[in-house]
Design a protein around this motif. Structure first.
Motif, mmCIF file in Angstrom:
data_model
loop_
_atom_site.group_PDB
_atom_site.id
_atom_site.type_symbol
_atom_site.label_atom_id
_atom_site.label_comp_id
_atom_site.label_asym_id
_atom_site.label_seq_id
_atom_site.Cartn_x
_atom_site.Cartn_y
_atom_site.Cartn_z
ATOM 1 N N PHE A 159 -2.620 -14.275 8.568
ATOM 2 C CA PHE A 159 -4.141 -13.707 9.158
ATOM 3 C C PHE A 159 -3.841 -12.667 9.934
ATOM 4 O O PHE A 159 -4.453 -11.382 10.019
ATOM 5 C CB PHE A 159 -5.064 -14.268 9.286
ATOM 6 C CG PHE A 159 -5.590 -15.793 8.475
ATOM 7 C CD1 PHE A 159 -7.089 -14.524 7.394
ATOM 8 C CD2 PHE A 159 -5.282 -16.677 7.575
ATOM 9 C CE1 PHE A 159 -6.977 -16.257 6.175
ATOM 10 C CE2 PHE A 159 -5.730 -17.708 7.193
ATOM 11 C CZ PHE A 159 -6.582 -17.294 6.220
ATOM 12 N N GLN A 160 -3.145 -12.657 10.512
ATOM 13 C CA GLN A 160 -2.700 -11.315 11.632
ATOM 14 C C GLN A 160 -2.405 -9.981 11.324
ATOM 15 O O GLN A 160 -2.765 -9.148 11.360
ATOM 16 C CB GLN A 160 -1.200 -11.852 12.662
ATOM 17 C CG GLN A 160 -1.619 -13.577 13.331
ATOM 18 C CD GLN A 160 -0.620 -13.302 13.764
ATOM 19 O OE1 GLN A 160 0.183 -13.074 13.736
ATOM 20 N NE2 GLN A 160 -0.586 -14.167 15.505
ATOM 21 N N TRP A 161 -1.380 -10.334 9.806
ATOM 22 C CA TRP A 161 -1.557 -9.004 9.124
ATOM 23 C C TRP A 161 -2.405 -8.930 8.574
ATOM 24 O O TRP A 161 -2.500 -7.325 8.027
ATOM 25 C CB TRP A 161 -0.252 -9.374 7.849
ATOM 26 C CG TRP A 161 0.411 -8.138 6.740
ATOM 27 C CD1 TRP A 161 0.922 -6.885 7.201
ATOM 28 C CD2 TRP A 161 -0.836 -8.221 5.933
ATOM 29 N NE1 TRP A 161 1.256 -5.975 6.412
ATOM 30 C CE2 TRP A 161 -0.569 -6.595 5.461
ATOM 31 C CE3 TRP A 161 -1.664 -8.759 4.872
ATOM 32 C CZ2 TRP A 161 -0.530 -5.800 4.156
ATOM 33 C CZ3 TRP A 161 -2.283 -7.932 3.642
ATOM 34 C CH2 TRP A 161 -1.168 -6.755 3.121
ATOM 35 N N ILE A 162 -3.347 -9.284 7.635
ATOM 36 C CA ILE A 162 -4.724 -8.982 7.266
ATOM 37 C C ILE A 162 -5.284 -8.184 7.578
ATOM 38 O O ILE A 162 -5.876 -6.362 7.925
ATOM 39 C CB ILE A 162 -5.818 -10.022 6.720
ATOM 40 C CG1 ILE A 162 -4.447 -10.346 5.154
ATOM 41 C CG2 ILE A 162 -6.793 -9.449 6.348
ATOM 42 C CD1 ILE A 162 -5.884 -11.908 5.127
ATOM 43 N N LEU A 163 -5.503 -8.267 9.351
ATOM 44 C CA LEU A 163 -6.510 -8.051 10.308
ATOM 45 C C LEU A 163 -6.008 -6.569 10.812
ATOM 46 O O LEU A 163 -6.682 -5.422 10.699
ATOM 47 C CB LEU A 163 -7.073 -8.810 11.306
ATOM 48 C CG LEU A 163 -7.688 -9.990 11.404
ATOM 49 C CD1 LEU A 163 -7.280 -10.902 12.384
ATOM 50 C CD2 LEU A 163 -8.751 -9.370 11.211
ATOM 51 N N GLN A 168 -5.548 -0.435 9.954
ATOM 52 C CA GLN A 168 -4.756 0.818 9.966
ATOM 53 C C GLN A 168 -4.924 1.687 8.378
ATOM 54 O O GLN A 168 -4.405 2.413 8.096
ATOM 55 C CB GLN A 168 -3.416 0.002 10.216
ATOM 56 C CG GLN A 168 -2.837 -0.321 11.532
ATOM 57 C CD GLN A 168 -1.391 -0.360 12.118
ATOM 58 O OE1 GLN A 168 -0.734 -0.738 11.046
ATOM 59 N NE2 GLN A 168 -1.535 -0.723 12.959
ATOM 60 N N GLY A 169 -5.282 0.820 8.112
ATOM 61 C CA GLY A 169 -6.239 1.555 6.354
ATOM 62 C C GLY A 169 -4.543 1.011 5.253
ATOM 63 O O GLY A 169 -4.478 1.739 4.663
ATOM 64 N N LEU A 175 -0.945 -4.535 -1.068
ATOM 65 C CA LEU A 175 -1.635 -5.512 -1.774
ATOM 66 C C LEU A 175 -1.480 -4.818 -3.116
ATOM 67 O O LEU A 175 -1.588 -5.549 -4.393
ATOM 68 C CB LEU A 175 -3.049 -6.116 -1.547
ATOM 69 C CG LEU A 175 -2.681 -7.061 -0.777
ATOM 70 C CD1 LEU A 175 -3.761 -7.457 -0.035
ATOM 71 C CD2 LEU A 175 -1.509 -7.873 -0.446
ATOM 72 N N ASP A 176 -1.816 -3.692 -3.768
ATOM 73 C CA ASP A 176 -2.109 -2.956 -5.118
ATOM 74 C C ASP A 176 -0.146 -2.654 -5.138
ATOM 75 O O ASP A 176 -0.302 -3.049 -6.500
ATOM 76 C CB ASP A 176 -2.047 -1.175 -4.801
ATOM 77 C CG ASP A 176 -3.822 -1.080 -4.610
ATOM 78 O OD1 ASP A 176 -4.775 -1.829 -5.693
ATOM 79 O OD2 ASP A 176 -3.720 0.000 -4.042
ATOM 80 N N ALA A 222 -8.189 -10.754 0.995
ATOM 81 C CA ALA A 222 -8.070 -10.495 2.095
ATOM 82 C C ALA A 222 -8.945 -10.004 2.930
ATOM 83 O O ALA A 222 -9.300 -9.474 4.062
ATOM 84 C CB ALA A 222 -6.927 -10.106 2.262
ATOM 85 N N LYS A 223 -9.577 -8.666 1.743
ATOM 86 C CA LYS A 223 -10.647 -7.621 2.699
ATOM 87 C C LYS A 223 -11.853 -8.272 3.206
ATOM 88 O O LYS A 223 -12.004 -7.927 3.926
ATOM 89 C CB LYS A 223 -10.534 -6.363 1.670
ATOM 90 C CG LYS A 223 -11.917 -5.708 1.922
ATOM 91 C CD LYS A 223 -10.739 -4.303 3.144
ATOM 92 C CE LYS A 223 -11.526 -3.644 3.226
ATOM 93 N NZ LYS A 223 -11.004 -2.380 3.820
ATOM 94 N N GLY A 224 -11.977 -9.093 2.271
ATOM 95 C CA GLY A 224 -13.429 -9.820 3.064
ATOM 96 C C GLY A 224 -13.587 -11.059 4.134
ATOM 97 O O GLY A 224 -14.402 -10.850 5.091
ATOM 98 N N PHE A 225 -11.465 -10.936 4.012
ATOM 99 C CA PHE A 225 -11.679 -12.206 5.360
ATOM 100 C C PHE A 225 -11.714 -11.258 6.390
ATOM 101 O O PHE A 225 -12.378 -11.233 7.752
ATOM 102 C CB PHE A 225 -10.233 -13.043 5.620
ATOM 103 C CG PHE A 225 -10.254 -13.104 7.028
ATOM 104 C CD1 PHE A 225 -10.813 -14.283 7.344
ATOM 105 C CD2 PHE A 225 -9.309 -12.919 7.864
ATOM 106 C CE1 PHE A 225 -10.255 -14.562 8.516
ATOM 107 C CE2 PHE A 225 -8.977 -12.914 8.976
ATOM 108 C CZ PHE A 225 -9.215 -13.980 9.505
ATOM 109 N N ALA A 226 -11.284 -9.936 6.308
ATOM 110 C CA ALA A 226 -10.943 -9.029 7.301
ATOM 111 C C ALA A 226 -12.183 -8.197 7.895
ATOM 112 O O ALA A 226 -12.659 -8.077 9.089
ATOM 113 C CB ALA A 226 -10.489 -7.530 7.071
ATOM 114 N N ILE A 227 -13.281 -8.403 6.853
ATOM 115 C CA ILE A 227 -14.584 -7.888 7.486
ATOM 116 C C ILE A 227 -15.800 -8.811 7.571
ATOM 117 O O ILE A 227 -17.061 -8.374 7.329
ATOM 118 C CB ILE A 227 -14.411 -6.475 6.154
ATOM 119 C CG1 ILE A 227 -14.770 -6.756 4.933
ATOM 120 C CG2 ILE A 227 -13.631 -5.806 6.208
ATOM 121 C CD1 ILE A 227 -15.914 -6.029 3.884
ATOM 122 N N GLY A 228 -15.495 -9.535 7.678
ATOM 123 C CA GLY A 228 -16.940 -10.810 7.175
ATOM 124 C C GLY A 228 -17.174 -10.772 6.061
ATOM 125 O O GLY A 228 -18.994 -11.064 6.281
#
Length: 306
Positions: A159-163, A168-169, A175-176, A222-228
């Motif tokens: 989760f730290q890596w995801i955020l 940082q884009g 993940l691609d 992953a993205k959904g967690f990062a952006i809520g």
């Protein structure tokens, strides 16, 4: 998408079945007697029904074992122009369950299969008979949920890596290429049983994400967690009372680096205070890979007892 007829050298020998009820080609395994009590296995990130192969083989003699692949995972399609948030996966599972008219369901949930399965339970508590959490959170509208998510994210490398990577884009570019770095992702989350790794195993998990266009499901979670963007299902009072009355079991690998037992097992015990909890030392996040026989035996015994 993984070819529908690929058995991965006989390690996944189950006949592929497909449903279009959710608006995409959704793959699922359906093994065992058609009139048997249903065991519904719900996977997470970045796995698929392959995770449950040992459990399917062990239970299919007595139960009807169903293991769907979420949209964008396993042998299911990865449609364009769809969102891949938690609520989308709950919607898809609900449509499959209703189309197959599944009842008397034992939920077996891993990773984000936990909130997906609990979302189904919140909507259809009468269809659920038992609940089994295996390193899979059981968020069910608890007031402490987001405090626990935030506390876990502070200590979880994944989760730290995801955020960090999303800010940082770099999340999508990494993940691609999940097909090439699948082992790194699994190890980052907590995978300990290195004896399971061979070329077939790597192909089973990595080939699903051979191209960037195959990775929308993994990115979405992953993205959904990062952006809520994920929305956890909140049951009404009747649904909550109904689910609390079900027999339940928690099995948790204590070497899980992504979903720490101290943060997520209390969510389970808040709902099921009398339910047994088995903490497995040396077993990581992908507990079905690290301790397949032990977990299968625990679930089989639980099914017979209740």
């Amino acid at each position: 998408m993984t070819p529908s007829n690929d058995t991965f050298d006989g390690t996944f020998p189950f006949s592929p079945r497909f449903s279009d009820v959710a608006g995409f080609r959704m793959h699922y395994v359906d093994e065992g007697p058609a009139d048997g009590a249903v065991v519904l296995c719900i996977h997470g990130e970045p796995t698929w029904g392959y995770l449950f192969r040992d459990l399917i083989k062990a239970l299919a003699g007595d139960y009807r074992v169903i293991a769907p692949d979420h949209m964008g995972f396993g042998k299911s399609e990865t449609p364009e122009h769809r969102t891949y948030w938690l609520q989308d996966h709950i919607d898809n599972l609900e449509k499959l369950v209703l189309a197959l008219d599944l009842d008397d369901i034992t939920l077996v949930m891993h990773d984000f299969g936990g909130p997906v399965g609990m979302g189904l339970a919140a909507r259809h508590p009468g269809r659920i008979r038992r609940v089994v959490s295996t390193n899979g959170p059981t968020p069910f509208g608890q007031s402490t949920l987001f405090d626990r998510l935030n506390a876990n994210a502070a200590v979880s490398p994944w989760f730290q890596w995801i955020l960090r990577s999303d800010s940082q884009g770099r999340l999508e570019p990494v993940l691609d290429e999940l097909g090439f770095n699948i082992l790194s992702v699994l190890k980052l989350n907590g995978f300990e049983n290195h004896a399971r790794i061979d070329d077939t195993w790597l192909r089973a998990y990595g080939s699903r994400f051979a191209l960037p266009t195959d990775s929308a499901g993994a990115i979405g979670w992953a993205k959904g967690f990062a952006i809520g963007a994920h929305r956890f299902e909140v049951p009404d009072a009747l649904a909550l009372d109904s689910i609390r009355s079900k027999p339940a079991l928690a099995i948790w690998g204590e070497a899980d680096r992504t979903l720490a037992a101290e943060h997520f097992l209390p969510l389970f015990s808040e709902i099921f205070p009398m339910a047994p909890v088995h903490r497995l030392a040396g077993v990581g996040h992908y507990s079905f890979e690290d301790a397949p026989q032990e977990i299968t035996e625990l679930i089989a015994a639980f099914m017979k007892t209740h």
